[in-house]
Design a protein around this motif. Structure first.
Motif, mmCIF file in Angstrom:
data_model
loop_
_atom_site.group_PDB
_atom_site.id
_atom_site.type_symbol
_atom_site.label_atom_id
_atom_site.label_comp_id
_atom_site.label_asym_id
_atom_site.label_seq_id
_atom_site.Cartn_x
_atom_site.Cartn_y
_atom_site.Cartn_z
ATOM 1 N N ILE A 219 36.955 27.916 40.469
ATOM 2 C CA ILE A 219 38.139 27.096 40.181
ATOM 3 C C ILE A 219 39.409 27.882 40.478
ATOM 4 O O ILE A 219 40.372 27.350 41.027
ATOM 5 N N ALA A 220 39.401 29.181 40.132
ATOM 6 C CA ALA A 220 40.579 30.032 40.345
ATOM 7 C C ALA A 220 40.673 30.553 41.767
ATOM 8 O O ALA A 220 41.545 31.393 42.054
ATOM 9 N N GLN A 221 39.808 30.082 42.671
ATOM 10 C CA GLN A 221 39.801 30.515 44.063
ATOM 11 C C GLN A 221 39.593 32.020 44.182
ATOM 12 O O GLN A 221 40.175 32.682 45.043
ATOM 13 N N ALA A 222 38.752 32.567 43.277
ATOM 14 C CA ALA A 222 38.504 34.009 43.273
ATOM 15 C C ALA A 222 37.054 34.348 43.606
ATOM 16 O O ALA A 222 36.716 35.529 43.741
ATOM 17 N N ARG A 223 36.231 33.323 43.743
ATOM 18 C CA ARG A 223 34.807 33.587 43.960
ATOM 19 C C ARG A 223 34.565 34.348 45.260
ATOM 20 O O ARG A 223 33.758 35.288 45.310
ATOM 21 N N GLU A 224 35.274 33.963 46.299
ATOM 22 C CA GLU A 224 35.030 34.554 47.621
ATOM 23 C C GLU A 224 35.274 36.056 47.608
ATOM 24 O O GLU A 224 34.439 36.837 48.085
ATOM 25 N N PHE A 225 36.404 36.502 47.068
ATOM 26 C CA PHE A 225 36.684 37.937 47.127
ATOM 27 C C PHE A 225 35.846 38.718 46.109
ATOM 28 O O PHE A 225 35.532 39.884 46.330
ATOM 29 N N VAL A 226 35.441 38.082 45.000
ATOM 30 C CA VAL A 226 34.566 38.768 44.042
ATOM 31 C C VAL A 226 33.182 38.968 44.647
ATOM 32 O O VAL A 226 32.569 40.037 44.485
ATOM 33 N N GLU A 227 32.671 37.961 45.357
ATOM 34 C CA GLU A 227 31.366 38.097 46.023
ATOM 35 C C GLU A 227 31.406 39.192 47.083
ATOM 36 O O GLU A 227 30.381 39.860 47.321
ATOM 37 N N ALA A 228 32.569 39.399 47.687
ATOM 38 C CA ALA A 228 32.689 40.426 48.725
ATOM 39 C C ALA A 228 32.815 41.832 48.132
ATOM 40 O O ALA A 228 32.630 42.822 48.847
ATOM 41 N N MET A 229 33.106 41.935 46.830
ATOM 42 C CA MET A 229 33.243 43.250 46.190
ATOM 43 C C MET A 229 31.859 43.840 45.931
ATOM 44 O O MET A 229 30.925 43.104 45.590
ATOM 45 N N PRO A 230 31.676 45.148 46.088
ATOM 46 C CA PRO A 230 30.371 45.762 45.810
ATOM 47 C C PRO A 230 29.961 45.545 44.351
ATOM 48 O O PRO A 230 30.667 45.957 43.437
ATOM 49 N N GLY A 231 28.856 44.845 44.169
ATOM 50 C CA GLY A 231 28.385 44.587 42.812
ATOM 51 C C GLY A 231 28.728 43.214 42.289
ATOM 52 O O GLY A 231 28.218 42.793 41.238
ATOM 53 N N GLY A 232 29.605 42.485 42.973
ATOM 54 C CA GLY A 232 29.953 41.145 42.517
ATOM 55 C C GLY A 232 30.596 41.165 41.142
ATOM 56 O O GLY A 232 31.632 41.794 40.932
ATOM 57 N N LEU A 233 29.972 40.476 40.191
ATOM 58 C CA LEU A 233 30.505 40.431 38.829
ATOM 59 C C LEU A 233 30.547 41.811 38.176
ATOM 60 O O LEU A 233 31.341 42.058 37.264
ATOM 61 N N GLU A 234 29.691 42.724 38.635
ATOM 62 C CA GLU A 234 29.649 44.075 38.070
ATOM 63 C C GLU A 234 30.534 45.055 38.846
ATOM 64 O O GLU A 234 30.457 46.259 38.634
ATOM 65 N N ALA A 235 31.357 44.528 39.746
ATOM 66 C CA ALA A 235 32.278 45.383 40.498
ATOM 67 C C ALA A 235 33.278 46.029 39.541
ATOM 68 O O ALA A 235 33.779 45.374 38.623
ATOM 69 N N PRO A 236 33.577 47.308 39.736
ATOM 70 C CA PRO A 236 34.492 47.995 38.808
ATOM 71 C C PRO A 236 35.935 47.545 38.982
ATOM 72 O O PRO A 236 36.385 47.261 40.089
ATOM 73 N N ILE A 237 36.639 47.499 37.859
ATOM 74 C CA ILE A 237 38.070 47.205 37.848
ATOM 75 C C ILE A 237 38.777 48.412 37.245
ATOM 76 O O ILE A 237 38.410 48.877 36.157
ATOM 77 N N ALA A 238 39.784 48.935 37.946
ATOM 78 C CA ALA A 238 40.539 50.082 37.446
ATOM 79 C C ALA A 238 41.506 49.634 36.358
ATOM 80 O O ALA A 238 41.755 48.436 36.170
ATOM 81 N N GLN A 239 42.045 50.595 35.624
ATOM 82 C CA GLN A 239 42.993 50.276 34.568
ATOM 83 C C GLN A 239 44.176 49.497 35.120
ATOM 84 O O GLN A 239 44.805 49.892 36.083
ATOM 85 N N GLY A 240 44.459 48.358 34.478
ATOM 86 C CA GLY A 240 45.552 47.514 34.931
ATOM 87 C C GLY A 240 45.211 46.697 36.163
ATOM 88 O O GLY A 240 46.052 45.934 36.653
ATOM 89 N N GLY A 241 43.982 46.846 36.681
ATOM 90 C CA GLY A 241 43.594 46.107 37.877
ATOM 91 C C GLY A 241 44.260 46.619 39.132
ATOM 92 O O GLY A 241 44.510 45.856 40.076
#
Length: 581
Positions: free
Chosen positions: A451-473
């Motif tokens: 819905i937030a149009q974020a699925r495509e870039f999250v799927e492209a990140m290594p690990g998908g939902l488990e992709a690491p996010i740094a402090q503050g993103g």
């Protein structure tokens, strides 16, 4: 004042460790008595064993001295162990208390103290008081008992040398006291300088892109250098004063030892004193002066700890301007209706309110857009709904209940806030999305991302939902952070959505796609949208126009074009006549 606050802080947060403190006192008492008994035994060995040549007496008394010394070592080790437990527990509890209080602060209190200062108070200030607790637990019993009992036992050995006590002890106290008095204001300045260094460093790390974009590395280096040099200069002044203490103590100790030996030797030669008694008197005098020196260690730390305690108590003693209700409302009817009724908000001491006489209703299934110039009060208005701050007049009602009378959890469960500055926490994509709902399934997370149009870039990140996010993103772009923040709010499935200029980092195509995807999923919710771009709110059910903190117009896009000069001015600055129509 600082000393009183220090005492209050210690009394409050050391109460759970009374058992450990009792053990420390008992063990220190036993160890101190043992250390005070040893010089007498040593004197007996010299006067009765060595002089008479009684080897058996020497061995038996020496055995007692060895046993007492072993007991003293065990007691000292036990006292240090239990004092460390009490001090570490004290530090943990104070840090937890500060964190809990800061968690209750509204945005106003956080801004009042500043994030760097709050961090310093939670870490460095607590550590200074914690070090004092260790020193107090370790030396509090030893110093006074050794000082008083040492004087009594020294007088028992020989009264003729007692005048040395009347000279040496006051000289040491006066010398050390004059140094400590000068250290107190320097300690306060040093804590303030630490705050300043933390503030500059935090700004530079957070705004590193801005610094580089404007080629301000040299200027920022100089700014940090100035703050660092100021701290260094203050620390050097403190260090110089501290450096005077040990030479002063050693000078008095050595001069006292020479004086005892000089005048004691004359008394021994005159037959007025035995050699063993002279040795014991010298030992007792050194113990007395060491007790004074131990008290000095504490007196050195007390000023800085008192300053730190004052700063800690300032946080703990600050009552949040947003406080939970005494008789909270825990049940609401499920209508998702939001009402502003004569709302005013004014910062303390401000000449003019930020918001004045704001009244409107946002019902379930409708989208209410808020637009206005910079500083008109749009973000403040949304903050009042989530009780990040409280109204100073009027009322904000959710489903007919004043938000100030609602159980905070009941209110916050109904609200999905997407802030103006999207912020992500250290962890994974999934952990950030589940911040809104810890029990959300992976399917729900992917649905929110789509819905937030974020699925495509999250799927492209290594690990998908488990992709690491740094402090503050910081390892994702501004637009990606905004879409993840929108998805986080969607995972919560709230009844009231608050979008605080939450689409500003999105291009027009992505903005339109997000809004189109949101529409069917927010049909049962009340939606408030703060926007800067008119093109994104043309289809809102109602548009509120703020100007100078006042609600100057309300209606649909077409109604406002016909009736509101302020709205017309905003539209003309952004859209062509064809686009506006």
């Amino acid at each position: 004042m600082g000393d009183l606050l220090l005492i209050r802080l210690l009394r409050t947060h050391l109460r759970p460790y009374r058992q450990e403190l009792t053990l420390v006192i008992v063990l220190q008492l036993i160890g101190t008595v043992a250390s005070l008994y040893l010089p007498s035994l040593n004197a007996d060995i010299i006067d009765f064993g060595v002089v008479r040549g009684d080897t058996g007496y020497i061995l038996s008394t020496g055995g007692w001295m060895l046993a007492i010394t072993t007991l003293q070592i065990l007691c000292s080790a036990g006292a240090v162990y239990f004092s460390a437990r009490a001090a570490m527990g004290f530090g943990r509890d104070v840090r937890a208390a500060i964190f809990s209080r800061v968690g209750d602060f509204s945005a106003r209190e956080v801004a009042q103290f500043g994030a760097p200062s709050l961090i310093t108070r939670t870490t460095n200030d607590v550590q200074q008081v914690q070090l004092l607790v260790v020193m107090v637990c370790t030396l509090l019993v030893i110093a006074p008992i050794t000082g008083v009992a040492g004087i009594i036992l020294a007088l028992r050995e020989d009264v003729g040398l007692s005048w040395l006590l009347l000279v040496c002890v006051p000289v040491l106290l006066i010398a050390i006291g004059s140094i400590v008095v000068r250290m107190v204001p320097q300690f306060r300045r040093m804590q303030e300088r630490i705050d300043q260094v933390n503030r500059v460093l935090r700004e530079q790390l957070t705004g590193i892109r801005v610094v580089r974009a404007f080629v301000r590395e040299d200027a920022e280096t100089r700014r940090f250098g100035d703050a660092n040099s100021t701290l260094t200069d203050t620390a050097l002044r403190v260090g110089k004063l501290q450096a005077l203490i040990f030479p002063t103590v050693l000078l008095v100790l050595n001069a006292s030892s020479v004086a005892v030996l000089w005048f004691g030797a004359h008394r021994v030669d005159a037959g007025q004193m035995q050699i063993g008694a002279l040795t014991a008197f010298l030992n007792y005098l050194l113990q007395i002066l060491m007790a004074v020196m131990m008290a000095t260690f504490i007196s050195i730390m007390i000023p800085r700890a008192a300053v730190c305690a004052e700063r800690i108590q300032e946080v703990l003693g600050t009552e949040p301007s947003v406080s939970p209700p005494l008789a909270p409302v825990r049940e609401l009817r499920a209508h998702a209706e939001l009402e502003f009724r004569g709302v005013e908000f004014r910062y303390p001491g401000a000449a003019e309110p930020v918001l004045r006489d704001i009244s409107f209703t946002a019902r379930a299934g409708t989208t209410t857009a808020i637009i206005g110039s910079t500083g008109a009060g749009k973000t403040t208005l949304l903050s009042l709904v989530a009780r990040l701050i409280d109204v100073t007049a009027g009322a904000v009602l959710v489903d007919g209940a004043d938000v100030r009378e609602l159980e905070p959890e009941v209110l916050w469960r109904r609200i999905g806030l997407v802030p103006q500055k999207a912020y992500l926490f250290t962890g994974t994509v999934a952990a950030n999305l589940r911040y809104g709902n810890p029990d959300a399934t992976d399917e729900e997370l992917w649905e929110a991302l789509e819905i937030a149009q974020a699925r495509e870039f999250v799927e492209a990140m290594p690990g998908g939902l488990e992709a690491p996010i740094a402090q503050g993103g910081t390892n994702v772009s501004g637009g990606q952070r905004q879409r993840l923040s929108i998805a986080r709010a969607l995972v919560r499935k709230p009844e009231i959505f608050l979008f605080d200029d939450s689409f500003s980092a999105l291009d027009l195509a992505t903005d339109a796609a997000v809004r189109a995807a949101l529409r069917p999923h927010t049909r049962d919710a009340a939606v408030l949208v703060v926007a800067q771009r008119v093109s994104t709110i043309l289809d809102a059910d109602r548009i509120l126009v703020l100007d100078g903190g006042s609600l100057v117009a309300a209606g649909t896009h077409r109604e406002l074009l016909a009736t509101s000069p302020t709205y017309q001015e905003i539209v003309q600055s952004q859209l062509t006549p064809e686009e506006a129509a």
